[in-house]
Design an enzyme around this catalytic site. Structure first.
Site, short mmCIF file in Angstrom:
data_model
loop_
_atom_site.label_atom_id
_atom_site.label_comp_id
_atom_site.label_asym_id
_atom_site.label_seq_id
_atom_site.Cartn_x
_atom_site.Cartn_y
_atom_site.Cartn_z
N GLU A 136 0.82 -1.21 0.00
CA GLU A 136 0.00 0.00 0.00
C GLU A 136 0.86 1.26 0.00
O GLU A 136 0.54 2.26 -0.64
CB GLU A 136 -0.91 0.03 1.24
CG GLU A 136 -2.10 -0.89 1.16
CD GLU A 136 -3.11 -0.44 0.12
OE1 GLU A 136 -2.95 -0.86 -1.03
OE2 GLU A 136 -4.03 0.29 0.46
N THR A 189 -6.35 9.68 -4.10
CA THR A 189 -6.35 9.51 -2.65
C THR A 189 -5.51 10.61 -1.98
O THR A 189 -5.87 11.14 -0.94
CB THR A 189 -5.77 8.13 -2.29
OG1 THR A 189 -6.58 7.15 -2.94
CG2 THR A 189 -5.78 7.89 -0.81
#
Lengths: 314, 314
Positions: A136, A189
């Site tokens: 991630e 994001t």
């Protein structure tokens, strides 16, 4: 090593809804649809290779060191002392990238679950989490666990603490159905994080922790009404909702159809609703997609039960 | 009305620990010791009167409109349409006022439980809560529910929301034992509230709601280790602890004796520790009291199980 050569496995790993309205950065759950798939094969040739990526429209890197799936597998192999393993990965992206659905988490978890299955579950499932979080970090610039943890473990998952990492699988009541709608908008994001205020009023924070405590209690009690009352966000949603056209109209339409709650999935632009049956979830999905169409925004819609199992071998 | 005349009842209501480290303003639990007692008698003479208050060193008002116990009973009688009822109250204060132990809440709840018992449970128990909260408003200048709700309902109680009021009785695992220590210091609740910062960092807030979610999960799972890991407060304790001499030394001593967690009870100056057995709780109490003595501070110490029942008829 030769005995394992050519062993292969196909793994599905689920999309995930992070934050879950009142649990910013600490809560997430998995669904059955959408999800990504990985076919992984052990080879005689040393090193991790990506054979092909389907469905990403050429967006994802094929370089094993840069792709989150292969990078996580490389980390895993190093950690278990087998850096020379030959691995060939084919990735099937079945959901959009940068959607708020935990797309990179699903791929990474599928890859880690696949390699661990091929190597006879050398590590317990929860030990795969740090490798997925490193993935991630590579994909999003943030090592958050609120997508990877539910993708890996299934159901509702709480990240009580990041340092030290403390991940708790909450009780997932049966029968919760999730509608997910991904409007075709670009929300990075990083931008979605940037607009959030770094200071919050104590009053709002108290409301928020009352709600997350209510939600957790509602999950354990399987109390739909309490879950519904607790799905409120006074801190993040008022800001991030600005990135989604007509957010509050979409929310009202979902609630009108019987949603227990409605909110932004992760950092958006996907939105989600929880409900207690398939029909209600389908009506919610349809109502939200229909309103988006009136705004000239196409979208993908998904309906599935909350996924308490996590990744699975197909 | 005459039939009821002279009926009387004696009621115990418990002290309570509000906030519970990570649940500022939304969480509390009840104990068995200390607690207040009320003897209430129905009389032929209209109006609510306080016959006597014992143990308050003359601090509490005898005027029925100003005393929280009688004022709450007056409200209750008006709400059920019997404002002319004759009631005589004797209050036994068995814990210090302004201690952080929910002293006024215990008295008020005892009074309301007594009148409702005498009038054959005219209202369900949870319907007494608004009257008790009005009593808190009178006593503390704040209508908080985090003492009255657990005092009334027993066990761990969450106040998910104040407006509308939403109070949830959480699962209370058996076997939790609480040590309470009240150092003889003056800390007014109003002052203790005043020093708290009204803005908090999002980062701290996220940690706090991870912890309260962990605590609630730990209570349902009866997972002592998770309860222990979750009993952390990064927002209120760093400020309020300044009001309690050597707070962090006291905390360390409690943890050294095996406490699951240690913190300020309500707005202090009382402190509390949770543990899994009576012996550990007694050692914690002794260690904390002993250290306070080295600072020249006398204290009261109590040990009891977490009280899952609430008030009771004696």
């Amino acid at each position: 090593m030769g005995d394992d050569c050519c062993k292969s496995v196909k793994v599905f790993a689920p999309a995930t809804v992070a934050n879950v309205v009142c649990g910013f950065d600490v809560l997430g759950f998995a669904v059955y649809a959408p999800g990504d798939e990985v076919i992984m094969r052990l080879t005689d040739e040393a090193g991790v290779k990506i054979k092909a990526i389907h469905g990403d429209e050429g967006k994802l890197p094929l370089d094993p060191a840069k792709n989150t799936v292969s990078a996580a597998v490389i980390d895993y192999l190093q950690a278990i002392g087998e850096p020379e393993r030959g691995v060939e990965i084919t990735l099937f992206k079945k959901m959009p990238v940068g959607s708020g659905l935990g797309s990179s988490a699903a791929s990474t978890v599928a890859g880690l679950f696949a390699i661990n299955t091929l190597l006879e579950e050398r590590l317990p499932r929860e030990a795969l989490l740090p490798f997925a979080m490193a993935g991630e970090q590579l994909a999003c610039g943030q090592g958050h666990a609120d997508n990877v943890a539910p993708a890996l473990m299934g159901g509702f998952v709480l990240i009580r603490s990041y340092d030290p990492l403390d991940v708790i699988r909450l009780h997932t009541p049966p029968g919760l159905v999730c509608a997910l709608i991904h409007p075709h908008l670009e929300v990075a994001t990083r931008d979605a994080r940037r607009i959030i205020r770094q200071q919050v009023s104590l009053k709002d924070a108290v409301q928020q922790w009352g709600n997350i405590a209510g939600l957790v209690s509602g999950l354990y009690r399987e109390d739909h009404a309490l879950i519904s009352r607790s799905l409120q966000d006074v801190i993040i949603e008022p800001v991030r909702s600005m990135l989604i056209p007509d957010f509050y109209t979409l929310k009202q339409k979902a609630l009108d159809q019987g949603a227990l709650g409605f909110g932004i999935s992760g950092s958006g632009p996907a939105v989600f609703a929880l409900s207690t049956d398939q029909d209600t979830a389908c009506s919610i999905r349809d109502a939200v997609q229909e309103h988006l169409r009136t705004l000239g925004i196409e979208s993908d819609g998904y309906v599935s039960q909350v996924n308490a199992e996590g990744p699975r071998i197909m």
